[in-house]
Design a protein around this motif. Structure first.
Motif, short mmCIF file in Angstrom:
data_model
loop_
_atom_site.label_atom_id
_atom_site.label_comp_id
_atom_site.label_asym_id
_atom_site.label_seq_id
_atom_site.Cartn_x
_atom_site.Cartn_y
_atom_site.Cartn_z
N LEU A 1 -8.66 -28.95 12.14
CA LEU A 1 -8.28 -28.84 10.73
C LEU A 1 -9.52 -28.84 9.84
O LEU A 1 -9.60 -28.07 8.88
CB LEU A 1 -7.33 -29.98 10.35
CG LEU A 1 -5.88 -29.80 10.83
CD1 LEU A 1 -5.09 -31.09 10.67
CD2 LEU A 1 -5.19 -28.66 10.07
N THR A 2 -10.48 -29.67 10.17
CA THR A 2 -11.72 -29.72 9.38
C THR A 2 -12.49 -28.41 9.52
O THR A 2 -13.03 -27.89 8.54
CB THR A 2 -12.60 -30.90 9.86
OG1 THR A 2 -11.77 -32.06 9.94
CG2 THR A 2 -13.75 -31.17 8.91
N LEU A 3 -12.49 -27.87 10.73
CA LEU A 3 -13.18 -26.61 11.00
C LEU A 3 -12.67 -25.48 10.10
O LEU A 3 -13.44 -24.63 9.65
CB LEU A 3 -12.94 -26.26 12.48
CG LEU A 3 -13.95 -25.45 13.26
CD1 LEU A 3 -15.34 -26.08 13.18
CD2 LEU A 3 -13.52 -25.35 14.72
N VAL A 4 -11.36 -25.46 9.84
CA VAL A 4 -10.79 -24.39 8.99
C VAL A 4 -10.65 -24.85 7.53
O VAL A 4 -9.88 -24.29 6.76
CB VAL A 4 -9.44 -23.86 9.54
CG1 VAL A 4 -9.63 -23.26 10.92
CG2 VAL A 4 -8.36 -24.95 9.56
N ARG A 5 -11.42 -25.87 7.17
CA ARG A 5 -11.49 -26.38 5.78
C ARG A 5 -10.15 -26.91 5.28
O ARG A 5 -9.81 -26.75 4.12
CB ARG A 5 -12.00 -25.30 4.81
CG ARG A 5 -13.09 -24.39 5.35
CD ARG A 5 -14.44 -25.05 5.36
NE ARG A 5 -15.45 -24.07 5.74
CZ ARG A 5 -15.96 -23.95 6.97
NH1 ARG A 5 -15.55 -24.73 7.95
NH2 ARG A 5 -16.89 -23.06 7.23
N LEU A 6 -9.39 -27.53 6.18
CA LEU A 6 -8.20 -28.28 5.75
C LEU A 6 -8.49 -29.75 6.05
O LEU A 6 -9.52 -30.08 6.65
CB LEU A 6 -6.94 -27.78 6.48
CG LEU A 6 -6.47 -26.37 6.10
CD1 LEU A 6 -5.41 -25.86 7.06
CD2 LEU A 6 -5.91 -26.34 4.67
N ALA A 7 -7.57 -30.64 5.65
CA ALA A 7 -7.83 -32.07 5.82
C ALA A 7 -7.07 -32.61 7.03
O ALA A 7 -5.95 -32.16 7.30
CB ALA A 7 -7.40 -32.81 4.56
N PRO A 8 -7.66 -33.57 7.76
CA PRO A 8 -6.94 -34.17 8.89
C PRO A 8 -5.54 -34.68 8.50
O PRO A 8 -4.61 -34.58 9.30
CB PRO A 8 -7.86 -35.33 9.31
CG PRO A 8 -9.23 -34.86 8.94
CD PRO A 8 -9.06 -34.07 7.68
N ALA A 9 -5.39 -35.16 7.25
CA ALA A 9 -4.08 -35.67 6.81
C ALA A 9 -3.02 -34.57 6.80
O ALA A 9 -1.81 -34.86 6.84
CB ALA A 9 -4.21 -36.30 5.43
N ASP A 10 -3.45 -33.32 6.76
CA ASP A 10 -2.50 -32.20 6.73
C ASP A 10 -1.67 -32.12 7.99
O ASP A 10 -0.67 -31.41 8.04
CB ASP A 10 -3.24 -30.87 6.52
CG ASP A 10 -3.73 -30.71 5.09
OD1 ASP A 10 -3.08 -31.25 4.17
OD2 ASP A 10 -4.77 -30.05 4.89
N LYS A 11 -2.07 -32.82 9.05
CA LYS A 11 -1.33 -32.69 10.32
C LYS A 11 0.08 -33.26 10.24
O LYS A 11 0.93 -32.93 11.06
CB LYS A 11 -2.12 -33.30 11.48
CG LYS A 11 -2.36 -34.80 11.42
CD LYS A 11 -3.05 -35.22 12.72
CE LYS A 11 -3.47 -36.66 12.73
NZ LYS A 11 -4.63 -36.94 11.85
N GLU A 12 0.33 -34.10 9.24
CA GLU A 12 1.67 -34.68 9.08
C GLU A 12 2.64 -33.71 8.38
O GLU A 12 3.84 -33.93 8.37
CB GLU A 12 1.61 -35.98 8.25
CG GLU A 12 0.72 -37.07 8.83
CD GLU A 12 1.15 -37.50 10.23
OE1 GLU A 12 2.37 -37.41 10.53
OE2 GLU A 12 0.27 -37.88 11.04
N LYS A 13 2.11 -32.65 7.77
CA LYS A 13 2.94 -31.75 6.96
C LYS A 13 3.59 -30.65 7.80
O LYS A 13 3.24 -30.45 8.96
CB LYS A 13 2.08 -31.10 5.88
CG LYS A 13 1.50 -32.08 4.87
CD LYS A 13 0.75 -31.30 3.80
CE LYS A 13 -0.03 -32.21 2.88
NZ LYS A 13 -1.04 -31.46 2.14
N TYR A 14 4.50 -29.92 7.15
CA TYR A 14 5.18 -28.78 7.78
C TYR A 14 4.62 -27.48 7.19
O TYR A 14 4.14 -27.48 6.06
CB TYR A 14 6.69 -28.87 7.53
CG TYR A 14 7.33 -30.02 8.26
CD1 TYR A 14 7.76 -29.87 9.58
CD2 TYR A 14 7.46 -31.28 7.66
CE1 TYR A 14 8.32 -30.94 10.28
CE2 TYR A 14 8.02 -32.34 8.35
CZ TYR A 14 8.45 -32.16 9.65
OH TYR A 14 8.99 -33.21 10.35
#
Ligand SMILES: Nc1ncnc2c1ncn2[C@@H]1O[C@H](COP(=O)(O)OP(=O)(O)O)[C@@H](O)[C@H]1O
Ligand code: SF4
Ligand SMILES: [Mg+2]
Length: 346
Positions: free
Chosen positions: A157-170
């Motif tokens: 997620l960090t590699l593609v410039r998103l946040a680790p917290a995004d893993k909880e989302k849909y």
């Protein structure tokens, strides 16, 4: 992290890692047998890809362009093993891709991944992002440990410039561009070498397209990735490619380094496509729409299939199929399939 079996030999930089050799895919689109008998019709075979050959070197981006229906997606599917060739072969790290379905060739599969045009359709809407990105790791049996998987998902997620917290989302909680980043993260999970990207930005707004393309370029540089990039949009291809192949009715009609192709297009079809886009190289060329329609692929024109649309067509063009040949010219070297170019008429 578990050990990933390596390809037979690690090629040096610049070495060819993907090879398409006279690759063809024909689809049998015949009506059912009874209809054929009653209507006295024969089988109908659609030559979606017809004898296409090219190499891709490690770390480069080869793009394929052409109007809708010219066979780009079929080439993409052949290159990741989703289709078996009707004739010809795909070689990946020196192995025939058909070996991928055998036990000894299984390690090849995780080395190639595909990114599709519509990220929403390729992301399961009922799964959390963390599970979507982890799925290839589990499917390939690369990781079992939950913590290790979670750490790898955070890293991706960090590699593609998103946040680790995004893993909880849909998936629906993300914008179109972010969803394409999620598909890229998932594609990168298995540490692939080669990504086939089929119109990955075509469904996105222009400003978002540029962000995703720039991210793909950065990832390519940082991870040493090799891309086959497919697009009908020459502006996108100009942005991302090292070399460009132009397809028309299942065949490659021109293949050249990007700068050469844009500065000195040789094939009349390439010229037509370039004339239709805004002036990228500021050459002062006027803008003209692409003329004529793509013929019915079930009943393609004889000889050079481009002849009904070509301003340079003559009798030879109507009877003899031109083959891809190396042409040297002032702006460099191009491979071109055109009688007029070969004869020096244009
Ligand atoms: N599964 C299939 N069955 C029959 N015809 C197909 C199939 N997939 C693609 N085609 C046909 O093959 C040609 C090439 O299609 P495609 O590779 O999707 O082109 P592109 O991606 O360049 O638009 C088209 O004429 C298309 O209708
Ligand atoms: S072979 Fe003939 S018809 Fe085909 S692109 Fe060249 S000049 Fe035109
Ligand atoms: Mg397509």
């Amino acid at each position: 992290m578990s050990a990933v079996p390596q390809p037979r030999s690690e090629p040096a930089a610049g070495e060819v890692i993907v090879k398409a050799e006279r690759l063809s895919k024909y689809f049998d689109v015949s009506p059912p047998w009874l209809n054929r008998v009653l209507e006295r019709k024969g089988r109908q075979i659609l030559r979606a890809v017809d004898g296409v050959s090219f190499d891709i070197k490690r770390g480069e981006t080869l793009s394929l362009v052409g109007e809708s229906g010219c066979g780009k997606s079929t080439v993409a599917r052949l290159l990741v093993g989703l289709y078996t060739p009707t004739a010809g072969r795909v070689e990946f790290f020196g192995h025939d891709l058909r070996e991928m379905n055998t036990a000894s060739g299984r390690h090849l599969r995780q080395k190639l991944q595909m990114i599709f045009q519509d990220p929403y359709a390729s992301l399961n809407p009922r799964w959390r992002v963390g599970d979507i990105i982890a799925e290839p790791l589990r499917a390939h049996g690369l990781m079992q440990d939950k913590q290790a998987i979670a750490a790898r998902v955070d890293e991706l997620l960090t590699l593609v410039r998103l946040a680790p917290a995004d893993k909880e989302k849909y998936p629906h909680q993300f914008s179109g561009g972010q969803r394409q980043r999620l598909s890229i993260a998932r594609a990168l999970a298995t540490h692939p070498e080669f990504l086939v990207c089929d119109e990955p930005t075509s469904a996105l707004d222009v400003s978002v397209q540029a962000q995703v393309l720039n991210l793909m370029k950065e990832l390519q540089r940082d991870l040493g990735l090799t891309y086959l990039f497919i697009s009908h949009n020459l502006a996108v291809v100009h942005h991302i490619s090292d070399r460009v192949g132009v397809m028309y009715l299942g065949k490659l009609v021109e293949l050249a380094p990007k700068r050469t192709l844009f500065a000195a297009p040789r094939h009349p079809y390439t010229r037509m496509l370039l004339d239709a886009i805004p002036d990228l190289e500021m050459s002062g060329r006027a803008r003209t729409p692409v003329a004529g329609e793509v013929p019915n692929p079930l009943n393609p024109p004889t000889g050079c299939t481009f002849h009904p649309r070509c301003p340079h067509a003559n009798a030879r063009c109507k009877s003899e199929v031109p083959v891809l040949k190396l042409v040297r010219h002032a702006a460099g070297e191009s491979q071109v399939a055109c009688h007029a170019v070969e004869e020096g008429r244009i």
